[in-house]
Design an enzyme around this catalytic site. Structure first.
Site, PDB file in Angstrom:
ATOM      1  N   LYS A 121      16.379  -8.616  -2.128  1.00 55.22           N
ATOM      2  CA  LYS A 121      16.114  -7.316  -1.387  1.00 55.22           C
ATOM      3  C   LYS A 121      15.716  -7.665  -0.058  1.00 55.22           C
ATOM      4  CE  LYS A 121      14.000  -2.392  -1.943  1.00 55.22           C
ATOM      5  NZ  LYS A 121      13.619  -2.486  -0.355  1.00 55.22           N
ATOM      6  N   ASP A 135      14.073  -7.674   3.652  1.00 52.74           N
ATOM      7  CA  ASP A 135      13.286  -6.656   4.154  1.00 52.74           C
ATOM      8  C   ASP A 135      13.525  -6.500   5.702  1.00 52.74           C
ATOM      9  OD1 ASP A 135      11.169  -5.029   4.628  1.00 52.74           O
ATOM     10  OD2 ASP A 135       9.494  -6.470   4.295  1.00 52.74           O
ATOM     11  N   TYR A 138      25.914  -5.481   1.693  1.00 56.25           N
ATOM     12  CA  TYR A 138      25.636  -5.777   0.292  1.00 56.25           C
ATOM     13  C   TYR A 138      26.060  -4.351  -0.560  1.00 56.25           C
ATOM     14  CZ  TYR A 138      21.252  -3.395   2.152  1.00 56.25           C
ATOM     15  OH  TYR A 138      20.403  -2.380   2.702  1.00 56.25           O
ATOM     16  N   GLU A 156      21.945  -4.965   5.601  1.00 58.95           N
ATOM     17  CA  GLU A 156      20.379  -5.146   6.231  1.00 58.95           C
ATOM     18  C   GLU A 156      20.624  -6.144   7.357  1.00 58.95           C
ATOM     19  OE1 GLU A 156      18.969  -3.333   4.196  1.00 58.95           O
ATOM     20  OE2 GLU A 156      16.619  -3.554   4.613  1.00 58.95           O
ATOM     21  N   GLU A 208       0.845  -1.353  -0.098  1.00 57.06           N
ATOM     22  CA  GLU A 208      -0.274   0.041   0.029  1.00 57.06           C
ATOM     23  C   GLU A 208       0.913   1.381  -0.067  1.00 57.06           C
ATOM     24  OE1 GLU A 208      -4.125  -1.109   2.497  1.00 57.06           O
ATOM     25  OE2 GLU A 208      -2.042  -1.386   3.345  1.00 57.06           O
ATOM     26  N   TYR A 209       1.930   1.312   0.670  1.00 55.29           N
ATOM     27  CA  TYR A 209       2.509   2.366   0.808  1.00 55.29           C
ATOM     28  C   TYR A 209       3.495   2.580  -0.639  1.00 55.29           C
ATOM     29  CZ  TYR A 209       6.944   5.090   2.103  1.00 55.29           C
ATOM     30  OH  TYR A 209       7.795   6.097   2.114  1.00 55.29           O
ATOM     31  N   ASP A 210       3.978   1.409  -1.198  1.00 56.11           N
ATOM     32  CA  ASP A 210       4.745   1.619  -2.350  1.00 56.11           C
ATOM     33  C   ASP A 210       3.520   2.114  -3.555  1.00 56.11           C
ATOM     34  OD1 ASP A 210       6.868   0.430  -1.596  1.00 56.11           O
ATOM     35  OD2 ASP A 210       6.454  -1.505  -2.489  1.00 56.11           O
ATOM     36  N   GLU A 212      20.391  -9.573  -6.678  1.00 58.23           N
ATOM     37  CA  GLU A 212      20.334 -10.272  -5.393  1.00 58.23           C
ATOM     38  C   GLU A 212      19.294  -9.920  -4.647  1.00 58.23           C
ATOM     39  OE1 GLU A 212      23.807  -7.792  -4.434  1.00 58.23           O
ATOM     40  OE2 GLU A 212      22.774  -6.414  -3.129  1.00 58.23           O
ATOM     41  N   CYS A 242     -13.358 -19.923  29.847  1.00 59.48           N
ATOM     42  CA  CYS A 242     -12.556 -20.721  29.130  1.00 59.48           C
ATOM     43  C   CYS A 242     -13.406 -21.774  28.032  1.00 59.48           C
ATOM     44  CB  CYS A 242     -11.570 -21.559  29.893  1.00 59.48           C
ATOM     45  SG  CYS A 242     -11.005 -22.821  28.835  1.00 59.48           S
ATOM     46  N   CYS A 259     -12.899 -25.421  29.210  1.00 58.96           N
ATOM     47  CA  CYS A 259     -13.214 -26.168  30.350  1.00 58.96           C
ATOM     48  C   CYS A 259     -14.398 -25.355  30.991  1.00 58.96           C
ATOM     49  CB  CYS A 259     -12.214 -26.489  31.384  1.00 58.96           C
ATOM     50  SG  CYS A 259     -11.424 -24.956  31.975  1.00 58.96           S
ATOM     51  N   CYS A 280      -8.719 -27.970  33.179  1.00 61.88           N
ATOM     52  CA  CYS A 280      -8.591 -27.655  31.571  1.00 61.88           C
ATOM     53  C   CYS A 280      -7.762 -28.751  30.877  1.00 61.88           C
ATOM     54  CB  CYS A 280      -8.240 -26.202  31.455  1.00 61.88           C
ATOM     55  SG  CYS A 280      -8.277 -25.784  29.551  1.00 61.88           S
ATOM     56  N   CYS A 338      -6.996 -18.706  31.348  1.00 56.85           N
ATOM     57  CA  CYS A 338      -8.078 -19.871  31.839  1.00 56.85           C
ATOM     58  C   CYS A 338      -7.458 -19.981  33.251  1.00 56.85           C
ATOM     59  CB  CYS A 338      -7.785 -21.169  31.310  1.00 56.85           C
ATOM     60  SG  CYS A 338      -8.621 -22.478  31.937  1.00 56.85           S
ATOM     61  N   LYS A 359      21.894  -4.335  -9.728  1.00 57.54           N
ATOM     62  CA  LYS A 359      22.987  -3.276  -9.716  1.00 57.54           C
ATOM     63  C   LYS A 359      23.874  -3.300 -10.795  1.00 57.54           C
ATOM     64  CE  LYS A 359      22.595  -3.386  -4.524  1.00 57.54           C
ATOM     65  NZ  LYS A 359      23.265  -3.750  -3.379  1.00 57.54           N
ATOM     66  N   LYS A 373      10.132  -5.057  -7.344  1.00 57.03           N
ATOM     67  CA  LYS A 373       9.511  -5.448  -5.923  1.00 57.03           C
ATOM     68  C   LYS A 373       8.622  -6.903  -6.363  1.00 57.03           C
ATOM     69  CE  LYS A 373       9.291  -3.308  -2.544  1.00 57.03           C
ATOM     70  NZ  LYS A 373       9.137  -2.124  -2.060  1.00 57.03           N
TER      71      LYS A 373
HETATM   72  S1  IVH Z   1      21.336  -1.455  -2.204  1.00 56.36           S
HETATM   73  C1  IVH Z   1      22.094   3.357  -2.871  1.00 56.36           C
HETATM   74  N1  IVH Z   1      20.745  -4.072  -1.619  1.00 56.36           N
HETATM   75  O1  IVH Z   1      16.497  -1.396   0.483  1.00 56.36           O
HETATM   76  C2  IVH Z   1      21.368   2.307  -2.446  1.00 56.36           C
HETATM   77  N2  IVH Z   1      19.499  -2.047  -0.454  1.00 56.36           N
HETATM   78  O2  IVH Z   1      14.528   0.550  -0.799  1.00 56.36           O
HETATM   79  C3  IVH Z   1      21.783   1.158  -1.611  1.00 56.36           C
HETATM   80  N3  IVH Z   1      17.800  -3.115   0.896  1.00 56.36           N
HETATM   81  O3  IVH Z   1      17.892   1.400   1.834  1.00 56.36           O
HETATM   82  C4  IVH Z   1      20.949  -0.171  -1.409  1.00 56.36           C
HETATM   83  N4  IVH Z   1      18.112  -5.396   0.308  1.00 56.36           N
HETATM   84  O4  IVH Z   1      17.690  -0.864   3.450  1.00 56.36           O
HETATM   85  C5  IVH Z   1      20.610  -2.522  -1.548  1.00 56.36           C
HETATM   86  N5  IVH Z   1      20.518  -6.164  -1.525  1.00 56.36           N
HETATM   87  C6  IVH Z   1      20.076  -4.795  -1.378  1.00 56.36           C
HETATM   88  C7  IVH Z   1      19.183  -4.486  -0.274  1.00 56.36           C
HETATM   89  C8  IVH Z   1      18.918  -3.382   0.021  1.00 56.36           C
HETATM   90  C9  IVH Z   1      17.534  -4.409   1.123  1.00 56.36           C
HETATM   91  C10 IVH Z   1      17.080  -1.888   1.358  1.00 56.36           C
HETATM   92  C11 IVH Z   1      18.099  -0.941   1.803  1.00 56.36           C
HETATM   93  C12 IVH Z   1      17.566   0.090   1.120  1.00 56.36           C
HETATM   94  C13 IVH Z   1      16.304  -0.130   0.723  1.00 56.36           C
HETATM   95  C14 IVH Z   1      15.905   0.633  -0.458  1.00 56.36           C
END
Ligand code: IVH
Length: 703
Positions: free
Chosen positions: A129, A131, A237, A185, A46-48, A127, A426, A429, A456, A450, A301, A325
């Protein structure tokens, strides 16, 4: 730029400006909740979506993207709790893409910016991402000197003390440059999250919506001791300030960090084409549910660091990287019922039974509702349409109720099970189910429990195991396995049943001696062992009941104070029981209340009556008076041959003696068996009377 951003907008500037301002305020508020409080109120997807619309507006109306635009900010300003750290190199964010086609667009943009031909080779690393919570770890001459959160990207929080508690993060690096800042992370594995969150819920403490929030909450603890007890993990990373380059490519840098001793993600991979990137994305996506930690996409990257340098940044994110994502693991469904699960310690946990729905490839038919307050806060009612979210193998959560879809007439708000008089009970029992009052805050615990500890069925097996355990009734040969067997066979339901096993043997089923694994001798031994424990000291008896908060110490305090069972029971059943019990030395109001609640439950009383008919409870004074060992402090050391240490301790206590683990001037008697070492030496030094096991058996009257 995403596909959505390129679509023409049929909006006037004024309308766009109004929407942009509204979205901006909303995004800022969610940023504050997410980064500042670790308690988001909307899902990442939702945020995205908010952000996507926001940047789309800016793409269509560039005049909106001023200096104070949310698209130029990263995260939230650091909180006041921690010292601030200015990042030597800013910690920026990543742009997002969602569709496979956008991967090609990303590569095309990169090529265009660099002036490369459309078909020029371009190596890109892909790679997961992670969370979690991004962190900058500063090493000087190989030593970890400072750790900071991202904060607003320019200034973060100093979490050095907490990060030092994270086992996965090395305090020393091997072969790193003099100044080296590793970035990565901090996250929590699903298994650890589930176990810890369950413990938090049981203890009535804050529960976290997902592992990320738990990891963030743990790292931003003011007490590093708490961080130490929460298993956090880390993947490096990226990097910040470095005194000399560590590699010429992204992959080389990740490998260098691994050589330095930092954990890096094994799914990091060099790809040579868009097709390879997309294939790796889907391969990672397929493993998402079984990885054991949360990831929310794949980061691409550009591999060559010289090219990264040339590409540089645009507002808050690098041109050389993008986050692809995953689709949200969310779905809508209907709450068909709300059930209550009673845990082994009596905690009542509400559970929503859902119309089965597929969320992220897994069929979901249950979701936890945590506790009463949580149901009330979200106002979840039977018949409601709800949004459910699943994160890895974590129990699915109900994010919110879709109020527009609430049936007419509206279903009643959910209330926990009650009896006809409106008392909470409860569901297993029927015993009273209560919320404890916190001694310090005076507030009700979030967990309803309980009180039918003895009756129980949900608590029975654990309660029976406790009842026969070593420091309780200590029935030889009646271990946990056998309790489970007798319970499933319906032979033992409450403690009293243990003592009538022999009398009931063979009724309606073959006698025990004919059961598989039993024989004449073992059946007889078991019945004899049970009979041998028909007499028990009051403190052990009380402890064996498994009353909440009544461990061995409190049991002893209560037993000593009241002396015999009748007096104790009368006090515990009195009108003002809690008050009277809290007058016992060392017994606080929470314990007193728990004992009073236990005795106030008629079901427990009935089970107790049955038990008391089977056993004799030895009063404390009677045993304490008269015997020469009464009032003495005894230390056992070395091994005993005729009895176990626990047994010897029980005998001593029954005679009114106190058993201690260490020798001091207060020790009256040392019982030393073979192998006694330093304690025996100390006893001699202090001239404490020392006897052997033979003499102990004689004096304690067991000979
Ligand atoms: S690279 C200049 N690699 O995602 C950007 N970020 O939404 C350097 N994150 O701030 C970030 N896994 O907290 C990178 N493999 C990954 C990541 C990663 C998670 C997070 C990180 C970043 C946020 C951006």
């Amino acid at each position: 730029m995403t596909t959505a951003e390129k679509q023409p907008m049929k909006l006037t500037l004024a309308k766009a400006r109004a929407e942009h301002a509204r979205l901006g305020a909303e995004i800022a508020e969610h940023d504050r909740r997410y980064h500042g409080e670790d308690q988001p109120t909307i899902s990442d997807a939702e945020y995205d979506e908010l952000r996507r619309r926001y940047t789309a507006l800016e793409a269509a109306f560039p005049e909106l993207a001023g200096a104070d635009s949310e698209s130029r900010k990263v995260g939230a300003p650091p909180s006041e709790k921690f010292a601030k750290v200015r990042h030597a190199v800013p910690m920026l964010s990543l742009g997002n893409i969602f569709a496979d086609e956008e991967v090609e667009e990303f590569c095309a943009r990169v090529r265009r910016f660099l002036g490369l031909g459309d078909t020029a080779a371009l190596d890109v690393v892909a790679e997961p991402k992670i969370d979690g919570l991004s962190c900058n770890l500063r090493y000087e001459n190989g030593e970890l000197v400072r750790a900071a959160t991202r904060g607003d990207g320019y200034e973060g929080e100093d979490v050095t003390a907490n990060v030092r508690m994270v086992k996965a993060i090395p305090h020393r690096l091997k072969g790193a440059p003099g100044i080296f800042e590793a970035r990565g992370e901090v996250y929590m594995r699903h298994a650890d999250f589930a176990a810890l969150n369950a413990r938090q819920a049981e203890a009535g403490k804050q529960v976290f919506a997902n592992p990320r929030n738990f990891a963030a909450g743990s790292l931003r603890q003011l007490d590093p001791g708490i961080t130490a007890s929460r298993p956090l993990a880390f993947f490096a990373y990226a990097w910040g300030e470095v005194s000399e380059p560590i590699a010429s490519t992204q992959l080389g840098a990740v490998e260098a960090m691994r050589r330095f001793g930092l954990p890096t993600n094994p799914l990091t991979r060099l790809c040579h084409s868009t097709a390879e990137l997309i294939a790796h994305y889907h391969a990672i996506e397929a493993q998402r549910a079984t990885l054991g930690y949360d990831i929310d996409g794949v980061v691409y990257k550009v591999n060559d660091l010289t090219l990264q340098e040339r590409l540089g940044f645009i507002s808050r994110s690098p041109r050389w990287a993008v986050a692809h994502k995953f689709p949200a693991e969310k779905a809508m469904t209907i709450v068909e019922a709300i059930g209550i699960n009673v845990g082994r310690t009596g905690a009542l946990t509400p559970l929503a039974k859902l119309k089965p729905v597929t969320v992220g490839g897994v069929v979901v038919s249950n979701a936890t509702l945590h506790n009463e307050d949580e149901i009330a806060r979200k106002d979840v009612r039977v018949g409601d349409t709800v949004v459910v979210q699943r994160a890895g193998d974590v129990i699915p959560q109900i994010l919110e109720v879709v109020l527009d879809k609430r049936p007419h007439p509206a279903p009643k708000p959910y209330v926990f099970p009650q009896d006809d008089k409106g008392n909470f009970v409860c569901p297993v029992c029927g015993s009273a189910a209560l919320r404890e009052i916190d001694e310090k805050t005076g507030e009700a615990d979030v967990v309803r429990r309980c009180t039918g500890t003895l009756v129980c069925a949900a608590q029975a097996v654990e309660g029976l195991k406790h009842f026969v355990s070593r420091n309780a009734f200590d029935i030889e040969g009646l271990g946990e396995k056998l309790i489970e067997l007798f319970f499933t066979e319906g032979m033992i339901r409450t403690p009293a049943d243990i003592f009538t096993l022999n009398a009931r043997d063979g009724q309606g089923r073959p006698p025990l001696r004919e059961w598989e694994g039993f024989g004449e001798l073992s059946a007889r031994n078991l019945f004899n062992a049970i009979d041998a424990r028909r007499s028990i000291a009051l403190n052990r008896f009380l402890y064996s009941l498994g009353i909440r908060h009544v461990g061995e110490t409190n049991a002893r305090r209560l037993a000593r104070h009241f002396g015999d069972w009748e007096a104790l029971r009368a006090a515990a059943r009195a009108e003002n029981a809690a008050e009277e019990l809290s007058s016992v030395e060392g017994v606080g109001p929470v314990v007193a209340e728990a004992v009073a609640d236990f005795f106030a439950e008629p079901r427990n009383e009935a089970a107790l009556d049955a038990l008391v008919r089977e056993v004799s409870i030895e009063p404390m004074e009677a045993i304490a008076a008269g015997h020469p060992l009464a009032g003495k402090t005894i230390v056992f050391t070395g091994s005993l041959e005729r009895m176990t240490r626990d047994e010897a301790k029980a005998i001593a206590e029954r005679l009114g003696a106190k058993v201690s683990g260490s020798i001091s001037a207060k020790t009256d008697l040392v019982v030393a068996g073979p192998g006694a070492g330093s304690k025996l030496a100390k006893a001699r030094e202090l001239k404490v009377e020392t006897i052997d096991e033979e003499e102990w058996v004689r004096r304690s009257g067991r000979g």
